[in-house]
Design a protein around this motif. Structure first.
Motif, PDB file in Angstrom:
ATOM      1  N   GLN A   1      42.715  40.471  49.185  1.00  0.00           N
ATOM      2  CA  GLN A   1      42.159  39.391  48.377  1.00  0.00           C
ATOM      3  C   GLN A   1      40.758  39.698  47.863  1.00  0.00           C
ATOM      4  O   GLN A   1      40.436  39.384  46.713  1.00  0.00           O
ATOM      5  N   ILE A   2      39.937  40.322  48.684  1.00  0.00           N
ATOM      6  CA  ILE A   2      38.612  40.680  48.175  1.00  0.00           C
ATOM      7  C   ILE A   2      38.721  41.881  47.246  1.00  0.00           C
ATOM      8  O   ILE A   2      37.948  42.020  46.302  1.00  0.00           O
ATOM      9  N   GLY A   3      39.717  42.726  47.491  1.00  0.00           N
ATOM     10  CA  GLY A   3      39.913  43.882  46.622  1.00  0.00           C
ATOM     11  C   GLY A   3      40.277  43.497  45.201  1.00  0.00           C
ATOM     12  O   GLY A   3      39.807  44.119  44.239  1.00  0.00           O
ATOM     13  N   VAL A   4      41.111  42.451  45.060  1.00  0.00           N
ATOM     14  CA  VAL A   4      41.527  42.024  43.721  1.00  0.00           C
ATOM     15  C   VAL A   4      40.616  40.943  43.154  1.00  0.00           C
ATOM     16  O   VAL A   4      40.788  40.534  41.998  1.00  0.00           O
ATOM     17  N   GLY A   5      39.655  40.468  43.956  1.00  0.00           N
ATOM     18  CA  GLY A   5      38.691  39.503  43.448  1.00  0.00           C
ATOM     19  C   GLY A   5      39.012  38.054  43.725  1.00  0.00           C
ATOM     20  O   GLY A   5      38.324  37.160  43.214  1.00  0.00           O
ATOM     21  N   ASP A   6      40.032  37.770  44.537  1.00  0.00           N
ATOM     22  CA  ASP A   6      40.311  36.379  44.902  1.00  0.00           C
ATOM     23  C   ASP A   6      39.287  35.857  45.906  1.00  0.00           C
ATOM     24  O   ASP A   6      39.073  34.653  46.025  1.00  0.00           O
ATOM     25  N   ILE A   7      38.684  36.750  46.656  1.00  0.00           N
ATOM     26  CA  ILE A   7      37.557  36.440  47.534  1.00  0.00           C
ATOM     27  C   ILE A   7      36.349  37.182  46.979  1.00  0.00           C
ATOM     28  O   ILE A   7      36.460  38.338  46.572  1.00  0.00           O
ATOM     29  N   ALA A   8      35.191  36.515  46.987  1.00  0.00           N
ATOM     30  CA  ALA A   8      33.998  37.150  46.418  1.00  0.00           C
ATOM     31  C   ALA A   8      33.164  37.879  47.459  1.00  0.00           C
ATOM     32  O   ALA A   8      32.605  38.941  47.176  1.00  0.00           O
ATOM     33  N   THR A   9      33.110  37.316  48.683  1.00  0.00           N
ATOM     34  CA  THR A   9      32.099  37.773  49.631  1.00  0.00           C
ATOM     35  C   THR A   9      32.577  37.613  51.069  1.00  0.00           C
ATOM     36  O   THR A   9      33.248  36.625  51.397  1.00  0.00           O
ATOM     37  N   MET A  10      32.204  38.547  51.943  1.00  0.00           N
ATOM     38  CA  MET A  10      32.428  38.427  53.378  1.00  0.00           C
ATOM     39  C   MET A  10      31.256  39.062  54.110  1.00  0.00           C
ATOM     40  O   MET A  10      30.717  40.078  53.664  1.00  0.00           O
ATOM     41  N   ALA A  11      30.864  38.469  55.226  1.00  0.00           N
ATOM     42  CA  ALA A  11      29.807  39.036  56.061  1.00  0.00           C
ATOM     43  C   ALA A  11      30.433  40.025  57.039  1.00  0.00           C
ATOM     44  O   ALA A  11      31.040  39.625  58.034  1.00  0.00           O
TER      45      ALA A  11
ATOM     46  N   ASP B   1      40.341  48.176  41.210  1.00  0.00           N
ATOM     47  CA  ASP B   1      39.394  49.289  41.203  1.00  0.00           C
ATOM     48  C   ASP B   1      38.641  49.329  42.531  1.00  0.00           C
ATOM     49  O   ASP B   1      37.901  48.389  42.849  1.00  0.00           O
ATOM     50  N   PRO B   2      38.789  50.393  43.324  1.00  0.00           N
ATOM     51  CA  PRO B   2      38.058  50.474  44.603  1.00  0.00           C
ATOM     52  C   PRO B   2      36.545  50.389  44.418  1.00  0.00           C
ATOM     53  O   PRO B   2      35.840  49.945  45.336  1.00  0.00           O
ATOM     54  N   ALA B   3      36.055  50.781  43.257  1.00  0.00           N
ATOM     55  CA  ALA B   3      34.614  50.740  43.001  1.00  0.00           C
ATOM     56  C   ALA B   3      34.080  49.317  42.909  1.00  0.00           C
ATOM     57  O   ALA B   3      32.861  49.105  42.919  1.00  0.00           O
ATOM     58  N   ASP B   4      34.978  48.317  42.828  1.00  0.00           N
ATOM     59  CA  ASP B   4      34.534  46.923  42.826  1.00  0.00           C
ATOM     60  C   ASP B   4      33.986  46.504  44.189  1.00  0.00           C
ATOM     61  O   ASP B   4      33.232  45.541  44.279  1.00  0.00           O
ATOM     62  N   ILE B   5      34.401  47.210  45.232  1.00  0.00           N
ATOM     63  CA  ILE B   5      33.932  46.879  46.570  1.00  0.00           C
ATOM     64  C   ILE B   5      32.545  47.473  46.775  1.00  0.00           C
ATOM     65  O   ILE B   5      32.359  48.681  46.673  1.00  0.00           O
TER      66      ILE B   5
END
Length: 443
Positions: A269-279, A298-302
């Protein structure tokens, strides 16, 4: 895009306090009678316990074993066991002698318990000439574990989502961080949550502890916490951490139903942008990048950003070791077990593959971390004073809070959702318990 000078490129769980006595007799670390050659040359069999079940399943550890046996041809077998629920399972196994020859020391093992369960690896002062971050698993001048990789601490985020929300600067205060999350929510660019807590897989809430020391830029933050009855204040490390969690939940900036969160699903979900942020610590970046790639994103989004606090105009990050490898004090093949630890840190390439810092003092900084490290000031937390190595854990346990157990943060989230208690009421309660713990521990 974030300005280059502020842009971060994509690039460890604690359990409850270990309630164990010294392990009983009746077993061996590896179930093998081989103890290495008389001259100490590695030989025979050993068993290795690891929390990295993913690297066992994908064959990475098979490669490690093959390379290790090439260097030490008299080693006949290295049995690697991936352990799910590592902290809980290994803690239980440590009530016997049978918990492998080499294992990652559970986070719940207190310093004074180390000699009961693990073989000393050497004098801490001498080993610190070669290795970093030995403080956590050292006691009375002896080191019992060596970290496999160094992590930096901050916030993992999807860069594309933040940029699509129009955010071009890293937040410098907790309020700016919350404001940015609100912007992401208002823009609708994160379908699941601006900030994901991983409430159901509650261990992830302990990852917020990576902010300790970075908030105040104080390497003695934990030592100083043992000297105060009120460590939860608006500007303190724990106050900022738990206050930010409370405020984010209270303001509806986290997942709608935290009881249904899913760790494995959150990677995609964070990889595809459904989640924006995690600590999360920097250790998580390779996992999230891989999940993004598997999902066609895109892995570079992380990417990674600092803790949203500046002291004297600078961001700070706490760097420290991940799990430490130690040797079962009951192992019958300690020579080969030690050879495995040394080989793993010097020759396996593990830290590079995890895009982390090498535990070796002269280890290189991975290219993917160079930008991050150039933008933050690194802090290594100071050890407890001599004779007080277990004081924090003693107070923590006596208080009933047990900061290494995520249960108290689950309660903070529950209170924020229900409105049962205000943030101030929570802090008053925590401070009261901490003060009682200090009194009980004789601090």
């Amino acid at each position: 895009m974030f300005p280059q000078k502020r842009r971060l490129l994509a690039l460890a769980a604690a359990g409850t306090v270990l309630a164990l006595t010294a392990a009983c007799s009746g077993g061996s670390g590896s179930g093998d009678d081989s103890s290495g050659n008389a001259d100490g040359t590695p030989s025979g069999k050993i068993s290795v316990l690891t929390w990295r079940t993913d690297l066992v399943e994908d064959g990475t550890f098979d490669t490690y074993v093959t390379e290790f046996k090439k260097k030490y041809p008299e080693v006949t077998d290295v049995k690697v066991e991936g352990v799910k629920d590592y902290e809980g399972t290994v803690k239980t196994r440590m009530n016997t002698d049978d918990y492998g020859d080499v294992l990652a020391i559970p986070g719940s093992v207190t310093p004074d318990q180390l000699p009961d369960f693990f073989e000393p690896l050497g004098d801490q002062a001498e080993m610190e000439k070669d290795y970093r971050w030995l403080n956590d698993k050292s006691f009375d001048g002896k080191s019992y574990g060596i970290p496999v990789v160094g992590n930096v601490q901050g916030i993992l985020y999807n860069k594309r989502v933040w940029e699509e929300a129009g955010i071009t600067e890293f937040p410098t205060t907790p309020q700016e961080f919350l404001d940015d999350l609100q912007t992401i929510k208002d823009k609708g660019v994160a379908k699941v949550a601006p900030l994901y807590t991983n409430y159901k897989d509650s261990w992830a809430l302990s990852q917020w502890d990576g902010w300790r020391g970075a908030v105040t830029a104080d390497p003695d933050a934990l030592n100083e916490m043992t000297q105060t009855d009120t460590p939860w204040t608006p500007d303190s490390d724990y106050g900022v951490i738990d206050g930010t969690i409370y405020d984010a939940v209270k303001q509806g900036l986290t997942e709608a139903d935290p009881t249904t969160t899913d760790w494995e699903g959150s990677k995609r979900q964070i990889g595809v942008g459904d989640i924006a942020t995690m600590a999360l610590g920097s250790w998580a970046i390779p996992q999230m990048a891989a999940a993004a790639k598997d999902a066609g994103a895109d892995p570079a989004d992380i990417a990674y950003m600092p803790v949203p606090v500046q002291v004297d105009g600078k961001f700070h990050t706490v760097a420290g070791g991940d799990y430490n490898l130690g040797i079962n004090v009951h192992s019958k093949n300690k020579a080969t077990a030690r050879a495995w630890i040394d080989w793993f840190n010097h020759d396996s390439g593990y830290s590079e593959s995890q895009v982390g810092l090498s535990p070796l003092i002269d280890g290189a900084v991975p290219a993917a971390l160079e930008s991050f490290m150039s933008q933050v000031e690194m802090i290594t937390m100071n050890p407890a004073p001599a004779g007080k190595e277990s004081l924090f854990a003693d107070i923590d346990t006596a208080s009933g809070i047990v900061t290494t157990d995520p249960k108290y943060r689950l309660q903070i989230i529950d209170d924020a959702r229900s409105g049962a208690r205000t943030k101030e009421q929570i802090f008053d309660d925590l401070n009261g318990k901490w003060a009682e713990g200090r009194a009980d521990a004789g601090a």
